[in-house]
Design an enzyme around this catalytic site. Structure first.
Site, mmCIF file in Angstrom:
data_model
loop_
_atom_site.group_PDB
_atom_site.id
_atom_site.type_symbol
_atom_site.label_atom_id
_atom_site.label_comp_id
_atom_site.label_asym_id
_atom_site.label_seq_id
_atom_site.Cartn_x
_atom_site.Cartn_y
_atom_site.Cartn_z
ATOM 1 N N GLU A 240 0.810 -1.230 0.000
ATOM 2 C CA GLU A 240 0.000 0.000 0.000
ATOM 3 C C GLU A 240 0.837 1.270 0.000
ATOM 4 O OE1 GLU A 240 -3.286 -0.231 2.631
ATOM 5 O OE2 GLU A 240 -3.435 1.933 2.899
ATOM 6 N N GLU A 266 -6.182 6.430 -0.850
ATOM 7 C CA GLU A 266 -6.684 7.221 0.285
ATOM 8 C C GLU A 266 -6.253 8.674 0.183
ATOM 9 O OE1 GLU A 266 -4.027 4.912 3.208
ATOM 10 O OE2 GLU A 266 -4.290 6.841 4.213
ATOM 11 N N HIS A 316 -10.313 3.028 2.455
ATOM 12 C CA HIS A 316 -9.379 3.306 3.540
ATOM 13 C C HIS A 316 -10.132 3.555 4.834
ATOM 14 C CE1 HIS A 316 -7.585 6.575 6.063
ATOM 15 N NE2 HIS A 316 -6.578 5.715 6.057
ATOM 16 N N GLU A 336 -11.646 -2.184 5.786
ATOM 17 C CA GLU A 336 -10.567 -2.003 6.757
ATOM 18 C C GLU A 336 -11.228 -1.812 8.115
ATOM 19 O OE1 GLU A 336 -7.742 1.110 5.830
ATOM 20 O OE2 GLU A 336 -6.499 0.594 7.553
#
Ligand SMILES: O=C(O)C(=O)C[C@@H](O)CO
Ligand SMILES: [Mg+2]
Length: 390
Positions: A240, A266, A316, A336
């Site tokens: 990521e 994000e 995110h 997440e």
């Protein structure tokens, strides 16, 4: 129904904070010589809460965590006048009004985050006005319950990381995201430390569980190309934000060149930002945050784009505004999940502001078919620990 008022307040946390340890997370500042702790600018110890009231008394809640005081100023000065007096059901028109009125200096970053907060509050109103949860307005329930991955494992002492991984493995999680602590500035020793941390976590969770690796923009293309071949044996589900958000060519080269799926988003904004990422095959997993990307109005469109490109969307952050997007599309396989704990980096601060956030059970989250809107209310328990700026 008309929007009667828009109130943006900054909740400044004054309660206990736990300082993260050592090189707890690589980040964009790592590439600069800087004596202070480089992650110090990446703190979420304030949060802007938006409350929009309609002329029939419905109050919608929105939130923004990027540059909260600036977001509040943008909402107060520019966005509130654009939506006040308008029908919240004209949410596409209102979104375009906010987007186009600030286009000359907005489009990305804190302005789009401010637009997101207003848009979230509008969708909360829509759900409440028809007594339906927001996900039912977006496509409904596509999952019996939402699989989620445990997200923390900041880089610290390896035994502590292993104990943390074990604790949440025992709670039934089958997917884990850990943070690297080192990047280019830490040379070969840093590479070795990074590899040791991945090995340590894999030792605990084994290979029947997913492991995701978070760089938080702390590397560059050259470093990533060097270390990725050494990471492949750990079979990460994704790597990521290996490079800064503007290095889309770097993303694309890594995503197409290494054997590791690259994720990001994000720190990307609007439908156009994600069209660019997808057209250039820059990511294998899209990770917008609904309180940054343009709210539910924008995220819903990006979900459709990702479905068309067959690129999974795993937004995110935890937080209810993302869970509604994941529940309402097959393009999003999981969420997440930040557990609630003492305030450290601050990703978890929303738990101290809002009631209604679901708690993961055995690695799954559940949303209530009968809870209208986003399903949140303001928590009173920790108000004494906040300085609230009207
Ligand atoms: O949860 C994430 O993906 C983040 O980027 C949070 C940030 O604290 C660094 O991991
Ligand atoms: Mg991240």
């Amino acid at each position: 129904m008309k929007i009667k008022s828009v109130r943006a307040r900054v909740f400044e946390w004054k309660g206990k904070t736990v300082p993260p340890q050592g090189n707890f997370c690589s980040n964009a500042m790592d590439l600069l010589y800087a004596p202070q702790e480089t992650m110090s600018t990446f703190r979420f110890h304030s949060w802007t809460v938006v409350e929009i009231e309609t002329d029939d008394g419905i109050v919608g809640l929105g939130n923004v965590a990027l540059a909260p005081a600036i977001a509040k100023a943008i909402i107060d000065q520019y966005l509130a006048p654009l939506v006040t007096g308008q029908d919240p059901w004209d949410y596409e028109y209102l979104w375009q009004r906010m987007y186009r009125a600030t286009h000359a200096w907005g489009r990305k970053g804190v302005t789009m985050a401010a637009i997101s907060a207003v848009d979230l509050a509008i969708w909360d109103i829509l759900g409440k006005s028809v007594n339906k949860p927001v996900f039912k307005l977006l496509g409904g329930r596509t999952k019996e319950k939402i699989p989620c991955y445990y997200s923390k494992l900041y880089r610290t002492d390896l035994k502590e990381m292993q104990a943390e991984a074990q604790k949440f493995l025992d709670q039934g999680f089958t997917a884990f995201k850990m943070r690297f602590g080192y990047g280019p500035a830490h040379l070969q020793k840093g590479v070795a430390e990074n590899l040791k941390s991945v090995e340590a976590v894999r030792e605990v969770i084994g290979y029947d569980n997913d492991l995701m690796l978070e760089c938080y923009m702390g590397w560059n293309l050259e470093y990533a190309k060097r270390i990725c071949p050494k990471l492949e044996k750990f079979q990460p589900r994704w790597l990521e934000e290996p490079v800064i958000a503007d290095d889309i060519d770097g993303y694309a080269e890594l995503n197409q060149r290494t054997g590791i799926p690259i994720s990001g988003g994000e720190h990307e904004f609007s439908l156009y930002g994600f069209k660019q990422l997808l057209d250039r095959k820059a990511v294998s997993v899209v990770q917008y945050d609904t309180n940054r990307v343009g709210g539910i109005t924008a995220a819903h469109k990006i979900n459709a784009l990702c479905e068309a490109y067959s690129v999974p969307v795993i937004p995110h952050a935890g937080q209810m505004h993302n869970y509604h997007l994941t529940m309402s599309t097959l393009a999003s396989p999981m969420s997440e999940y930040f557990p609630m704990h003492d305030v450290e980096v601050g990703n978890e601060l929303f738990y101290y502001i809002f009631d209604g956030e679901p708690v993961a059970e055995n690695g799954f989250l559940q949303l209530d078919d009968h809870k209208p809107g986003l399903g949140l209310s303001l928590k009173t328990e920790y108000l004494k620990d906040f300085n609230i700026v009207e």
